[in-house]
Scaffold this motif. Structure first.
Motif, PDB file in Angstrom:
ATOM      1  N   ILE A   1      61.530  26.543 -30.765  1.00  0.00           N
ATOM      2  CA  ILE A   1      62.280  27.440 -31.571  1.00  0.00           C
ATOM      3  C   ILE A   1      63.313  26.650 -32.514  1.00  0.00           C
ATOM      4  CG2 ILE A   1      64.185  29.369 -31.283  1.00  0.00           C
ATOM      5  CD1 ILE A   1      61.386  29.815 -29.836  1.00  0.00           C
ATOM      6  N   PRO A   2      63.027  26.679 -33.573  1.00  0.00           N
ATOM      7  CA  PRO A   2      63.742  25.742 -34.743  1.00  0.00           C
ATOM      8  C   PRO A   2      65.245  25.626 -34.664  1.00  0.00           C
ATOM      9  CG  PRO A   2      61.878  26.956 -35.640  1.00  0.00           C
ATOM     10  CD  PRO A   2      62.182  27.577 -34.342  1.00  0.00           C
ATOM     11  N   ASN A   3      65.944  26.982 -34.199  1.00  0.00           N
ATOM     12  CA  ASN A   3      67.396  26.941 -34.414  1.00  0.00           C
ATOM     13  C   ASN A   3      67.965  26.712 -33.014  1.00  0.00           C
ATOM     14  OD1 ASN A   3      66.364  29.460 -33.844  1.00  0.00           O
ATOM     15  ND2 ASN A   3      68.191  30.442 -34.727  1.00  0.00           N
ATOM     16  N   LEU A   4      67.473  26.270 -31.989  1.00  0.00           N
ATOM     17  CA  LEU A   4      67.977  25.766 -30.644  1.00  0.00           C
ATOM     18  C   LEU A   4      67.805  24.513 -30.538  1.00  0.00           C
ATOM     19  CD1 LEU A   4      66.422  28.602 -28.394  1.00  0.00           C
ATOM     20  CD2 LEU A   4      68.777  28.562 -29.277  1.00  0.00           C
ATOM     21  N   LYS A   5      68.930  23.995 -29.947  1.00  0.00           N
ATOM     22  CA  LYS A   5      68.936  22.518 -29.425  1.00  0.00           C
ATOM     23  C   LYS A   5      69.470  22.482 -28.015  1.00  0.00           C
ATOM     24  CE  LYS A   5      71.764  18.416 -30.624  1.00  0.00           C
ATOM     25  NZ  LYS A   5      72.670  17.564 -31.593  1.00  0.00           N
ATOM     26  N   VAL A   6      68.867  21.825 -27.204  1.00  0.00           N
ATOM     27  CA  VAL A   6      69.010  21.756 -25.793  1.00  0.00           C
ATOM     28  C   VAL A   6      70.242  20.497 -25.663  1.00  0.00           C
ATOM     29  CG1 VAL A   6      68.229  21.271 -23.704  1.00  0.00           C
ATOM     30  CG2 VAL A   6      66.712  22.421 -25.191  1.00  0.00           C
ATOM     31  N   LEU A   7      71.301  20.973 -25.070  1.00  0.00           N
ATOM     32  CA  LEU A   7      72.351  20.191 -24.752  1.00  0.00           C
ATOM     33  C   LEU A   7      72.444  19.730 -23.467  1.00  0.00           C
ATOM     34  CD1 LEU A   7      75.529  22.144 -26.453  1.00  0.00           C
ATOM     35  CD2 LEU A   7      74.075  20.456 -27.469  1.00  0.00           C
ATOM     36  N   GLU A   8      71.826  20.391 -22.584  1.00  0.00           N
ATOM     37  CA  GLU A   8      71.720  20.122 -21.005  1.00  0.00           C
ATOM     38  C   GLU A   8      70.739  20.698 -20.188  1.00  0.00           C
ATOM     39  OE1 GLU A   8      74.792  19.964 -17.065  1.00  0.00           O
ATOM     40  OE2 GLU A   8      75.573  20.497 -19.133  1.00  0.00           O
ATOM     41  N   SER A   9      70.047  20.187 -19.623  1.00  0.00           N
ATOM     42  CA  SER A   9      69.201  20.659 -18.641  1.00  0.00           C
ATOM     43  C   SER A   9      69.057  20.258 -17.205  1.00  0.00           C
ATOM     44  CB  SER A   9      67.483  20.549 -19.148  1.00  0.00           C
ATOM     45  OG  SER A   9      67.452  19.303 -19.045  1.00  0.00           O
ATOM     46  N   GLY A  10      68.540  20.847 -15.962  1.00  0.00           N
ATOM     47  CA  GLY A  10      68.661  20.436 -14.764  1.00  0.00           C
ATOM     48  C   GLY A  10      68.371  21.451 -13.840  1.00  0.00           C
ATOM     49  N   PHE A  11      68.673  21.183 -12.610  1.00  0.00           N
ATOM     50  CA  PHE A  11      68.125  21.824 -11.476  1.00  0.00           C
ATOM     51  C   PHE A  11      69.286  22.394 -10.497  1.00  0.00           C
ATOM     52  CE2 PHE A  11      66.634  22.287  -7.008  1.00  0.00           C
ATOM     53  CZ  PHE A  11      65.838  23.128  -7.230  1.00  0.00           C
ATOM     54  N   GLU A  12      69.279  23.567 -10.242  1.00  0.00           N
ATOM     55  CA  GLU A  12      70.364  23.978  -9.450  1.00  0.00           C
ATOM     56  C   GLU A  12      69.949  25.182  -8.537  1.00  0.00           C
ATOM     57  OE1 GLU A  12      75.333  24.611  -9.937  1.00  0.00           O
ATOM     58  OE2 GLU A  12      73.917  25.500 -11.454  1.00  0.00           O
ATOM     59  N   SER A  13      70.172  25.073  -7.193  1.00  0.00           N
ATOM     60  CA  SER A  13      69.977  26.241  -6.403  1.00  0.00           C
ATOM     61  C   SER A  13      68.515  26.929  -6.631  1.00  0.00           C
ATOM     62  CB  SER A  13      71.384  27.139  -6.618  1.00  0.00           C
ATOM     63  OG  SER A  13      72.476  26.577  -6.207  1.00  0.00           O
ATOM     64  N   GLY A  14      67.603  26.076  -6.588  1.00  0.00           N
ATOM     65  CA  GLY A  14      66.581  26.792  -6.828  1.00  0.00           C
ATOM     66  C   GLY A  14      66.024  27.093  -8.040  1.00  0.00           C
ATOM     67  N   ASN A  15      66.648  26.740  -9.199  1.00  0.00           N
ATOM     68  CA  ASN A  15      66.449  27.314 -10.542  1.00  0.00           C
ATOM     69  C   ASN A  15      66.584  26.149 -11.390  1.00  0.00           C
ATOM     70  OD1 ASN A  15      66.803  30.365 -10.325  1.00  0.00           O
ATOM     71  ND2 ASN A  15      68.521  29.712  -9.132  1.00  0.00           N
ATOM     72  N   HIS A  16      65.541  25.981 -12.505  1.00  0.00           N
ATOM     73  CA  HIS A  16      65.728  25.293 -13.450  1.00  0.00           C
ATOM     74  C   HIS A  16      66.608  25.773 -14.593  1.00  0.00           C
ATOM     75  CE1 HIS A  16      63.022  21.936 -12.429  1.00  0.00           C
ATOM     76  NE2 HIS A  16      62.013  23.187 -12.211  1.00  0.00           N
ATOM     77  N   PHE A  17      67.630  25.187 -15.368  1.00  0.00           N
ATOM     78  CA  PHE A  17      68.419  25.714 -16.274  1.00  0.00           C
ATOM     79  C   PHE A  17      68.562  24.943 -17.555  1.00  0.00           C
ATOM     80  CE2 PHE A  17      71.225  22.727 -14.106  1.00  0.00           C
ATOM     81  CZ  PHE A  17      71.996  22.265 -15.305  1.00  0.00           C
ATOM     82  N   LEU A  18      68.874  25.586 -18.774  1.00  0.00           N
ATOM     83  CA  LEU A  18      69.205  25.041 -20.152  1.00  0.00           C
ATOM     84  C   LEU A  18      70.416  25.651 -20.462  1.00  0.00           C
ATOM     85  CD1 LEU A  18      65.673  25.552 -21.885  1.00  0.00           C
ATOM     86  CD2 LEU A  18      66.284  23.467 -20.977  1.00  0.00           C
ATOM     87  N   ILE A  19      71.130  24.613 -21.326  1.00  0.00           N
ATOM     88  CA  ILE A  19      72.270  25.067 -22.025  1.00  0.00           C
ATOM     89  C   ILE A  19      72.154  24.575 -23.257  1.00  0.00           C
ATOM     90  CG2 ILE A  19      74.779  24.416 -22.545  1.00  0.00           C
ATOM     91  CD1 ILE A  19      75.271  24.098 -19.433  1.00  0.00           C
ATOM     92  N   MET A  20      71.916  25.617 -24.120  1.00  0.00           N
ATOM     93  CA  MET A  20      71.597  25.276 -25.579  1.00  0.00           C
ATOM     94  C   MET A  20      72.618  25.703 -26.562  1.00  0.00           C
ATOM     95  SD  MET A  20      67.601  26.783 -25.112  1.00  0.00           S
ATOM     96  CE  MET A  20      68.260  28.168 -24.204  1.00  0.00           C
ATOM     97  N   LYS A  21      72.478  25.142 -27.845  1.00  0.00           N
ATOM     98  CA  LYS A  21      73.354  25.544 -28.797  1.00  0.00           C
ATOM     99  C   LYS A  21      72.494  26.120 -30.133  1.00  0.00           C
ATOM    100  CE  LYS A  21      77.024  23.410 -31.781  1.00  0.00           C
ATOM    101  NZ  LYS A  21      77.723  22.088 -32.156  1.00  0.00           N
ATOM    102  N   VAL A  22      72.914  27.039 -30.676  1.00  0.00           N
ATOM    103  CA  VAL A  22      72.220  27.579 -31.755  1.00  0.00           C
ATOM    104  C   VAL A  22      72.802  26.985 -33.257  1.00  0.00           C
ATOM    105  CG1 VAL A  22      72.031  29.708 -33.297  1.00  0.00           C
ATOM    106  CG2 VAL A  22      72.269  29.921 -30.807  1.00  0.00           C
ATOM    107  N   VAL A  23      71.852  26.478 -33.812  1.00  0.00           N
ATOM    108  CA  VAL A  23      72.063  25.583 -34.881  1.00  0.00           C
ATOM    109  C   VAL A  23      71.461  26.267 -36.271  1.00  0.00           C
ATOM    110  CG1 VAL A  23      72.028  23.206 -33.536  1.00  0.00           C
ATOM    111  CG2 VAL A  23      69.808  24.244 -34.534  1.00  0.00           C
ATOM    112  N   GLN A  24      72.135  25.919 -37.428  1.00  0.00           N
ATOM    113  CA  GLN A  24      71.427  26.258 -38.586  1.00  0.00           C
ATOM    114  C   GLN A  24      69.989  25.996 -38.880  1.00  0.00           C
ATOM    115  OE1 GLN A  24      74.145  27.807 -40.494  1.00  0.00           O
ATOM    116  NE2 GLN A  24      71.921  28.643 -41.781  1.00  0.00           N
ATOM    117  N   ASN A  25      69.110  27.279 -38.866  1.00  0.00           N
ATOM    118  CA  ASN A  25      67.607  27.227 -39.178  1.00  0.00           C
ATOM    119  C   ASN A  25      67.551  26.592 -40.611  1.00  0.00           C
ATOM    120  OD1 ASN A  25      64.933  27.161 -38.977  1.00  0.00           O
ATOM    121  ND2 ASN A  25      65.064  29.288 -38.655  1.00  0.00           N
ATOM    122  N   HIS A  26      66.979  25.355 -40.953  1.00  0.00           N
ATOM    123  CA  HIS A  26      66.600  24.904 -42.011  1.00  0.00           C
ATOM    124  C   HIS A  26      65.281  25.237 -42.645  1.00  0.00           C
ATOM    125  CE1 HIS A  26      70.071  22.259 -41.636  1.00  0.00           C
ATOM    126  NE2 HIS A  26      69.814  21.963 -40.655  1.00  0.00           N
TER     127      HIS A  26
END
Length: 201
Positions: free
Chosen positions: A176-201
């Motif tokens: 997804i061009p306008n998504l930037k992953v800032l953090e990822s990990g595993f917690e309580s049986g789940n994978h997670f992503l924290i992403m930031k929306v960036v300008q789509n060039h």
């Protein structure tokens, strides 16, 4: 929802119910569409990897997991198909006669009928158990794919789940061009992503 109308978005326990890569990408694209540039997105989904003490154990990446539903939380199913959109055979008919009374309503109403004073508590308990069982059975017959758990008196549905492996969510997000992953990990049986929306060039 309008484009760029949200400051942030949370998507929890959704992605693992999407059955194809295309649908998963569409979900991430929609999140990126509705969140403003600079806004944050948190995605969490069930992981194939589980803690040692977890009750979750999966045979593969794509499985069906039982979901136990109490009848009172389900849409009531009418004979004319007007009450529950997931009912069987299009019309949702539990019976075939012409009136349009709500069959489940009838059973629920019956369970609330007062008993005479000379009935002992044990008799009342047996009647309530029988009526509840009847309601759950009717729901299990009315909904596609549902089963009846006689021991618990519950309607059991099979939910599709895709279990994500480490790095799989990151691979999807990278497309997804306008998504930037800032953090990822595993917690309580789940994978997670924290992403930031960036300008789509």
């Amino acid at each position: 929802i309008k484009d760029a109308s949200c400051d942030a978005a949370i998507c929890i326990a959704v992605m693992h119910h999407l059955s194809t890569v295309e649908r998963r990408l569409r979900c991430l694209s929609e999140l990126a569409r509705i969140v403003k540039v600079g806004g944050m997105i948190n995605v969490q989904a069930w992981a194939m990897e589980q803690e040692k003490n977890s009750k979750r154990r999966f045979a593969g990446d794509d499985v069906f997991v039982p979901f136990n539903a109490q009848p009172r939380y389900l849409d009531r199913v009418c004979r004319d198909g007007g009450g529950g959109g997931s009912s069987k055979k299009g019309g949702g008919g539990v019976t075939s006669d012409g009136d349009k009374e709500n069959v489940v309503d009838q059973k629920l109403d019956a369970s609330q009928t007062t008993t005479t004073n000379n009935q002992d508590e044990e008799t009342k308990k047996e009647q309530t158990t029988t009526t509840t069982k009847g309601v759950a059975e009717m729901y299990s017959e009315a909904y596609d794919g549902a089963q009846f758990d006689e021991r618990k008196g519950l309607v059991v549905f099979q939910r599709y789940c895709h279990l994500y492996r480490k790095g799989e969510l990151e691979i999807l997000a990278s497309q997804i061009p306008n998504l930037k992953v800032l953090e990822s990990g595993f917690e309580s049986g789940n994978h997670f992503l924290i992403m930031k929306v960036v300008q789509n060039h």
